[in-house]
Design a protein around this motif. Structure first.
Motif, PDB file in Angstrom:
ATOM      1  N   SER A  61       0.827  -1.212   0.000  1.00  0.00           N
ATOM      2  CA  SER A  61       0.000   0.000   0.000  1.00  0.00           C
ATOM      3  C   SER A  61       0.861   1.262   0.000  1.00  0.00           C
ATOM      4  CB  SER A  61      -0.946   0.009   1.203  1.00  0.00           C
ATOM      5  OG  SER A  61      -0.206   0.032   2.413  1.00  0.00           O
ATOM      6  N   VAL A  62       1.994   1.231   0.663  1.00  0.00           N
ATOM      7  CA  VAL A  62       2.901   2.380   0.692  1.00  0.00           C
ATOM      8  C   VAL A  62       3.453   2.647  -0.708  1.00  0.00           C
ATOM      9  CG1 VAL A  62       5.056   3.302   1.633  1.00  0.00           C
ATOM     10  CG2 VAL A  62       3.508   1.994   3.104  1.00  0.00           C
ATOM     11  N   GLU A  65       0.674   3.966  -3.030  1.00  0.00           N
ATOM     12  CA  GLU A  65       0.373   5.371  -2.746  1.00  0.00           C
ATOM     13  C   GLU A  65       1.472   6.285  -3.275  1.00  0.00           C
ATOM     14  OE1 GLU A  65       0.231   8.063   1.227  1.00  0.00           O
ATOM     15  OE2 GLU A  65      -0.979   6.234   1.264  1.00  0.00           O
ATOM     16  N   GLU A  66       2.715   5.924  -3.031  1.00  0.00           N
ATOM     17  CA  GLU A  66       3.850   6.745  -3.468  1.00  0.00           C
ATOM     18  C   GLU A  66       3.895   6.876  -4.982  1.00  0.00           C
ATOM     19  OE1 GLU A  66       7.255   9.092  -3.531  1.00  0.00           O
ATOM     20  OE2 GLU A  66       5.975   8.590  -1.830  1.00  0.00           O
ATOM     21  N   THR A  68       1.497   6.293  -7.162  1.00  0.00           N
ATOM     22  CA  THR A  68       0.300   6.924  -7.695  1.00  0.00           C
ATOM     23  C   THR A  68       0.405   8.431  -7.577  1.00  0.00           C
ATOM     24  OG1 THR A  68      -1.041   5.015  -7.117  1.00  0.00           O
ATOM     25  CG2 THR A  68      -2.215   7.072  -7.502  1.00  0.00           C
ATOM     26  N   GLU A  69       0.896   8.915  -6.439  1.00  0.00           N
ATOM     27  CA  GLU A  69       1.038  10.358  -6.220  1.00  0.00           C
ATOM     28  C   GLU A  69       2.095  10.964  -7.125  1.00  0.00           C
ATOM     29  OE1 GLU A  69       1.858  11.077  -2.128  1.00  0.00           O
ATOM     30  OE2 GLU A  69      -0.102  10.387  -1.469  1.00  0.00           O
TER      31      GLU A  69
END
Length: 79
Positions: A61-62, A65-66, A68-69
């Protein structure tokens, strides 16, 4: 893979070191011993891949998220 119980006796210093090393790596003493035996028998590549897979699963998940951002902001064009 089926598991077999193996009982071994070691001195207290060895037992303490195994517990400390396993704790530092965030794994059980059982897993730590399994990895040591695999390394000794030449299965280090497989052990590495399993550890890497465990790491990726734990932090999936980390990473998602990283990436994707930063994906949309790196090029400035939304890619």
């Amino acid at each position: 893979m089926a598991k077999t119980q193996l009982n071994v006796r070691v001195d207290e210093g060895t037992a303490r070191a195994a517990r400390e090393r396993a704790l530092a790596r965030g794994i059980s003493v059982n897993r730590y011993i399994e990895e040591l035996v695999r390394q000794d028998t030449g299965e280090t590549g497989r052990t590495f891949v399993e550890a890497a897979a465990d790491f990726m699963k734990q932090y999936e998940s980390v990473f998602a998220e990283e990436f994707t951002e930063t994906r949309g902001t790196r090029t400035g064009d939304g890619r």
